[in-house]
Design an enzyme around this catalytic site. Structure first.
Site, short mmCIF file in Angstrom:
data_model
loop_
_atom_site.label_atom_id
_atom_site.label_comp_id
_atom_site.label_asym_id
_atom_site.label_seq_id
_atom_site.Cartn_x
_atom_site.Cartn_y
_atom_site.Cartn_z
N GLU A 1 0.76 -1.20 0.09
CA GLU A 1 0.06 0.01 -0.05
C GLU A 1 1.02 1.45 0.01
OE1 GLU A 1 -0.50 -2.80 1.85
OE2 GLU A 1 -2.29 -3.43 1.12
N GLN B 1 -7.80 -1.66 -0.65
CA GLN B 1 -8.81 -2.68 -0.62
C GLN B 1 -9.78 -2.83 0.43
OE1 GLN B 1 -7.62 -7.22 -1.02
NE2 GLN B 1 -7.96 -6.45 -3.12
N ASP C 1 -10.36 -0.65 4.73
CA ASP C 1 -9.85 0.72 5.49
C ASP C 1 -8.64 0.24 6.09
OD1 ASP C 1 -10.10 2.09 8.06
OD2 ASP C 1 -11.22 3.12 6.66
N HIS D 1 -11.49 -5.83 8.58
CA HIS D 1 -12.19 -5.35 7.49
C HIS D 1 -13.36 -4.55 7.79
CE1 HIS D 1 -10.23 -9.21 5.93
NE2 HIS D 1 -10.38 -8.75 5.00
C1 LIG Z 1 -1.88 -4.99 4.20
C2 LIG Z 1 -3.30 -5.82 3.58
N1 LIG Z 1 -3.60 -5.57 2.17
C3 LIG Z 1 -4.55 -5.99 1.65
C4 LIG Z 1 -5.04 -6.99 2.13
C5 LIG Z 1 -6.25 -7.70 1.33
N2 LIG Z 1 -5.77 -9.25 0.95
C6 LIG Z 1 -6.21 -10.36 1.79
S1 LIG Z 1 -5.50 -11.73 1.13
C7 LIG Z 1 -4.70 -10.83 -0.25
C8 LIG Z 1 -3.97 -11.37 -1.18
C9 LIG Z 1 -2.71 -12.20 -0.63
O1 LIG Z 1 -2.06 -13.01 -1.35
P1 LIG Z 1 -0.95 -13.84 -1.21
O2 LIG Z 1 0.12 -13.22 0.04
O3 LIG Z 1 -0.16 -14.44 -2.05
O4 LIG Z 1 -1.50 -15.03 -0.19
P2 LIG Z 1 -2.56 -15.83 -0.64
O5 LIG Z 1 -3.93 -15.49 -0.46
O6 LIG Z 1 -2.65 -16.54 -1.90
O7 LIG Z 1 -2.53 -17.31 0.22
C10 LIG Z 1 -4.96 -9.50 -0.11
C11 LIG Z 1 -4.61 -8.40 -1.06
C12 LIG Z 1 -4.46 -7.51 3.33
N3 LIG Z 1 -4.99 -8.60 3.97
N4 LIG Z 1 -3.55 -6.67 4.09
#
Ligand SMILES: Cc1ncc(C[n+]2csc(CCOP(=O)(O)OP(=O)(O)O)c2C)c(N)n1
Ligand SMILES: Cc1ncc(C[n+]2csc(CCOP(=O)(O)OP(=O)(O)O)c2C)c(N)n1
Ligand SMILES: [Mg+2]
Ligand SMILES: [Mg+2]
Lengths: 340, 382, 340, 382
Positions: free
Chosen positions: C75, C97, C99, C144
């Site tokens: 971010e 994505q 807050d 969330h």
């Molecule tokens: C700081 C942050 N930004 C965005 C999110 C939203 N988010 C949750 S899972 C995800 C994808 C994560 O991908 P990855 O690290 O490859 O793990 P996977 O879900 O594939 O196991 C996102 C963008 C979050 N949880 N935390």
């Protein structure tokens, strides 16, 4: 320069003494580390240098670099590492170098430090103290004078403590380190070098208690941290105008000592809240709103606020125009509808 | 169609995520830095170099050294709030600025006033931050030089974003971000470099590794073989250079800028150098380092190295030495003269640039300050 | 699922329509990108997926991945990259994505986005819009459902905008993107799927104007974003109790429309501020303090606040106890000292 | 004396920052991952492996697969708020848990419920976060398993700090942090790994590279040769492993844990795997990936790979198959039964754990809620 208070023969003094807030904070860390070996200090330049403000001076020499750790330059990493250390039973004291340099750590602070006890139903309390030198008035260039207590105070799960006297610096820091909850400990940079007589053994009022620094009969100035000396000065100056101003030092923003603040506001009916951070959405908004809600029918005038302007912190040559000073406080006092 | 699918983009050619497609997506070997830093002065490369480039580097290094001295003196006289000297790092700063073309952008840190000046910013305007009268005294657009950046490594993604935007516009613009060894530990360094590699942006990162982040030595900052080795983790080339060798820095950066310009993507350059002075005038370096270490680096002085090379080529004539000294003294004299008095500042400027249009609240606050100033003036006027 | 509003033959509708806030936001992005090719969208999953809330649905298809960019997951990197893009003359629209996932970007937001115009004396304005889905009520697991508008509103240099109606979602987002200053655009997640009739061509009141959503003669509920529908419902329910409640939708927290808010508060003398984020140091504190300061002698009762509790956002099965609901609002209205 | 000066610490031996001391401080070669991921099943290593380990892996993989299915079904029935299935990644999760000893700590992400269960947390308590009744349903201290972590990569420095504290205490404890490929882009990943290397902390990082971060494919996340190549930039070894090969993952992690335990410092492990299901039940994976890609990975199924290996060793007897299926069904039945009804929750718990002692304001708010609940109960009681 060592910040320990020494007598003429160089021995460390115990008992009553005269010293600066920087020395009191240094002693608090030292005494806390002596008393409890789970207390660990970590941050940028806290080791050989003793911190850019010398608050950790001598700690590495006395306790070794494992107890007072120079970390890599990464504030989220520092605070995140402290979370893990606290989970393992340590009591980390984190130093952020300047207020604005705590921002990279805000996700760790908001999403973990503040919430861990709650999200584990009490199983993982985090006894972390985050020390942050804050506020302006020291001629610092941009990003070195922010006052962001409002961000912390709005975040449930954090205690927010800010001393304004040498004795409080020692007592409140000891109590913060001993607390089983995370404390954001805001150190008013421009008070670091102010000297006062005090006695570490004497003790101070606990976290969560406001202290009336000056009684008065006309109105009360409600303040904290760097603005306390300004308010005391304003109260002194106000005599000439015929006002006898009380000055209340909140000392902690969370928990907020509503009882004490309401008592004095109810008895006087007039109050001005003073702080240096931007006014809009600042801590003063909460204080004014809450005091009004609780003391409405005792108020002869609205609770007024004197704060920094709603602007990014100015360059040092202009900062005196931004910071609330005696005149601006007295102007507000004058608007407390004395005639009606 | 996307710039991401540019044919020079190493990530574009990769097929779907397959159990078979698990071997490295790009060959790591060319991304790894050479074990020894690139050096030019004292080697054949110096003999082949353009004499005018060597002379220009020399004049600017001498002026830069003098600028550092004069600024430090001004802090002692209270004419500057603070000054983080780049004494010992002049080669990095000057070579960085000279490796850029007018249309390129420089993203400096607080220690890079010299690079900013070498880039063409007025030497006094470059100092307003440190004097304390204005956060940024120059127009960044005029010289394509971003404001001096204090929060560490936060300028890194800025450089990436600007380079990316320039590439999207089809412009021939490269961004160069400067930072220190300590800054590589920050998350923003990591995020910025990763974006640069994924976006294949025309950006170059120069880490001036001066061995310390204030008091913290490199060994407590990173356990990496070299900081340039970080490049491979992003999929960009890492280069190591002797940061006190102005010609070597100029060569490595020129090559990296050219690669970026021609669609070759970003490069991470680590320049090995040393901060001869304390972190700033407010710092006490004796607390954390030994005089003999400083002495060892004084013996590897960037100005001296260049002088030796010029002398070797028979270029260090009296004229050049005198011109360089003269320019340096003129600069110093101008600094002394203009900083002799405090600037006239308008307190109302506090409110002028918070937003394009001040809010009602700001107008009210501006009114309050104006009234205070008027009252004060009246008191003083009486 | 495409969020574009289509008529029965599948053509995109123009003119008056019925649609959701999600669709209106999508259309605003689309129209802004059509109107101005310097408008670029970037964020996590904004491309093929169309964002986890589908607000960017179809943008990559129409404008290509260079205009609507799926970024790596970082971010601070996203917002920092947007800063550089804006410096080069683009008008980036960043999607965070959720807050709480904007927190890693707070240093870039506070130290650069908010300050860049100021620190360059106007030379580098940053026309960046940061879209953040915020608030709870959607059954989201921890992290969330945060509502952190107070952090943004306290930071000089940012505009803070939050629509509560479908028409405002479109109009305020268009205006935010067109603004030469950075805007934190807070989208109430739980209103994404609410439908309403509206017309993109009709226009809405500009940023900085509060709108009286419901006139009333007894007292006013002052609110914004996700709490607007709750307040309207409360006002409806209040009829049975004999109260005729006005409802004021602030729409933007910065700049705060003091004139409109003061006018209604002065005329009615009673006000309750409603929002769902934690009350302590929340935006409601500023609103209550400011209205009190400006309208003191018109107040029959203190300005009260109904807010989320001062606790970390609860698990979904408990969130309804945390969020201000109709009953809690009416309880506050009842405490507005009607007898006196 | 400091743990930083531990003789195994590569940074400790380095002298002052000298112009001469510029060559790599440590040899990068051993830090670089092999180009091909480590595989064990179907190789000689599988023949040599402890039969009971293979059986245990099998039983847990089968149960894990069933757990993923049942949890997904529960989301469809509205009994879980959301579920990020680890179907296809069972080998990583189970092997990770089994590579740890009781005194070690696991730091899971939101996708790692299975690892948490394999670690010994009650399968239902592990799901409260996703059911929506409690953020963390288990006592992290009891099983030395941190809460499931949602903000990406933020658990990384936690693991480092805990490992560092354990090392300071002289305890024989290693921390293992799990994260995804997307998580490596976050600043906290970078800061955490750098701290780990500088502190020489006993911690292992397992990146389950499943090719996607929600919809964003690896090629848009990183341009690195492999994610394991990031290790060299921190000065720790990087290892690449076939993440669908349970034995290989177990071997690589066991080795890394052992190295950490014996003072060898941290390791970054990248496991190549695939998320067979959508990101969560709320996601629509058809928007961003092709069925044929999923099929290719289904053919490289971790359960099947293990079955084949067991069969090859003559270990896949009826008894084992029946036992494994039976345990899996019992687990699923328990999940169905216990999640059939909503849990009884105490609304007053909102205030119970914000602080050790509730503030006066929280007591007041608790009183308000209690009064509301009482009034409601009265209305309903009437
Ligand atoms: C700081 C942050 N930004 C965005 C999110 C939203 N988010 C949750 S899972 C995800 C994808 C994560 O991908 P990855 O690290 O490859 O793990 P996977 O879900 O594939 O196991 C996102 C963008 C979050 N949880 N935390
Ligand atoms: C985010 C942040 N944290 C802390 C600081 C305080 N600080 C200013 S300079 C400095 C040291 C930086 O070291 P390095 O990156 O090596 O650059 P150098 O000063 O050696 O040029 C620190 C810690 C800062 N400016 N920003
Ligand atoms: Mg340095
Ligand atoms: Mg993934």
């Amino acid at each position: 320069m060592s910040t320990a208070v020494r007598d003429q023969s160089g021995r460390e003094q115990s008992g009553p003494r005269t010293g600066t807030m920087a020395q009191a904070l240094n002693l608090a860390l030292r005494d806390a580390m002596r008393a409890d070996k789970t207390v660990h200090v970590l941050g940028e330049d806290v080791g050989a240098l003793g911190g850019v403000f010398r608050i950790t001076d001598g700690l590495t020499a006395e306790f070794g670099p494992d107890r007072c750790l120079d970390t890599p330059l990464a504030e989220a990493g520092i605070l995140g590492t402290a979370v893990g250390m606290a989970m393992y039973g340590l009591r980390p004291v984190v130093e952020m170098q300047f207020d604005a340099f705590a921002y990279p750590a805000l996700e760790q602070l908001f999403s973990h430090v503040a919430k861990m006890r709650n999200r584990t139903a009490g199983k993982l309390p985090l006894p972390i103290t985050v020390r942050i030198p804050y506020g302006g008035g020291i001629g610092g260039v941009e990003h070195h004078s922010d006052a962001s207590e409002a961000y912390y105070a709005h975040t449930p799960g954090l205690h927010v403590v800010t001393p304004a006297t040498v004795a409080d610096a020692y007592g409140l820091l000891r109590e913060s380190i001993a607390s089983d909850d995370p404390v954001v400990f805001l150190e008013p940079k421009r008070l670091y070098w102010g000297k006062d007589g005090w006695d570490p053994a004497a003790g101070v009022e606990p976290i969560g208690k406001a202290v009336l620094r000056r009684p008065g009969s006309s109105a009360v100035l409600v303040t904290y941290g760097p603005s306390l000396p300004v308010c005391l000065e304003a109260a002194e100056a106000a005599r000439a105008e015929g006002w006898d101003l009380a000055v209340l030092d909140l000392r902690t923003l969370v928990p907020f000592d509503e009882a004490t603040a309401c008592e004095v506001v109810r008895s006087l009916g007039r109050a001005v809240v003073v702080h240096e951070s931007a006014g809009f959405g600042g801590a003063g908004a909460e204080i004014a709103a809450r005091l009004t809600e609780k003391c409405f029918h005792h108020l002869a005038a609205p609770v007024l606020r004197v704060t920094g302007f709603d602007v990014p912190y100015p360059p040092p040559m202009l900062e005196h125009h931004h910071l609330p000073g005696v005149d601006r406080i007295l102007d507000a006092v004058a608007r407390l509808q004395w005639e009606e | 169609m996307t710039v991401l699918d540019h044919r020079n983009d190493p990530v574009a050619a990769v097929p779907g995520w397959r159990p078979g497609a698990t071997a490295p997506r790009t060959d790591p070997a060319p991304l790894l830095p050479d074990p020894e830093p690139h050096r030019a002065l004292g080697t054949g490369a110096a003999d082949a170099a353009d004499p005018e480039l060597l002379r220009e580097l020399y004049r600017r290094l001498v002026a830069g050294r003098r600028y550092n001295q004069q600024a430090t003196t001004l802090t002692k006289q209270g004419r500057l709030a603070v000054y983080p000297a780049s004494t010992g790092q002049e080669a990095c700063q000057v070579a960085a600025a000279l490796a850029l073309r007018p249309q390129d952008w420089l993203f400096p840190s607080y220690r890079d006033t010299l690079a900013v000046v070498a880039r063409g910013v007025d030497p006094l305007q470059a100092l307003t931050l440190l004097r304390g009268d204005a956060h940024t005294g120059y127009d960044p657009r005029a010289t394509r030089t971003a404001p001096l950046c204090t929060p560490l490594a936060t300028q890194v993604p800025h450089a990436v974003g600007l380079a990316h935007a320039a590439r999207l516009a089809g412009d021939d613009t490269v961004a160069l971000a400067l930072l220190g060894d300590g800054g590589t530990s920050e998350g923003d360094f990591h995020e910025g470099l990763n974006f640069a590699a994924v976006l294949h942006a025309p950006v170059v990162f120069l880490v001036q590794n001066n061995g310390y982040a204030i008091s913290v030595p490199l060994t407590r900052q990173s356990a990496a073989p070299t900081l340039a080795h970080k490049a491979v983790g992003y999929g960009m080339p890492g280069r190591l250079v002797d940061g006190n060798d102005a010609l070597a820095v100029h060569q490595v950066l020129t090559e990296a800028v050219e690669r970026a310009r021609t669609g070759g993507g970003p490069t991470l350059v680590e320049a090995l150098t040393y901060r001869i002075e304390a972190h700033t005038n407010a710092d006490d370096a004796t607390r954390y380092r030994q005089a003999e270490e400083v002495d060892a680096w004084r013996a590897h002085d960037p100005v001296r190295l260049l002088e030796d090379a010029l002398r070797g080529r028979g270029l260090l004539d009296e004229q050049l030495v005198a011109d360089a000294a003269d320019q340096a003294e003129q600069l110093a004299a101008r600094m002394r003269a203009e900083f002799h008095t405090d600037p006239e500042l308008d307190p109302m400027s506090l409110f002028a640039h918070v937003y394009a249009e001040p809010t009602q609240q700001l107008r009210e606050q501006a009114g309050q300050l104006a009234a205070e100033l008027a009252a004060e003036a009246e008191v003083h006027g009486r």
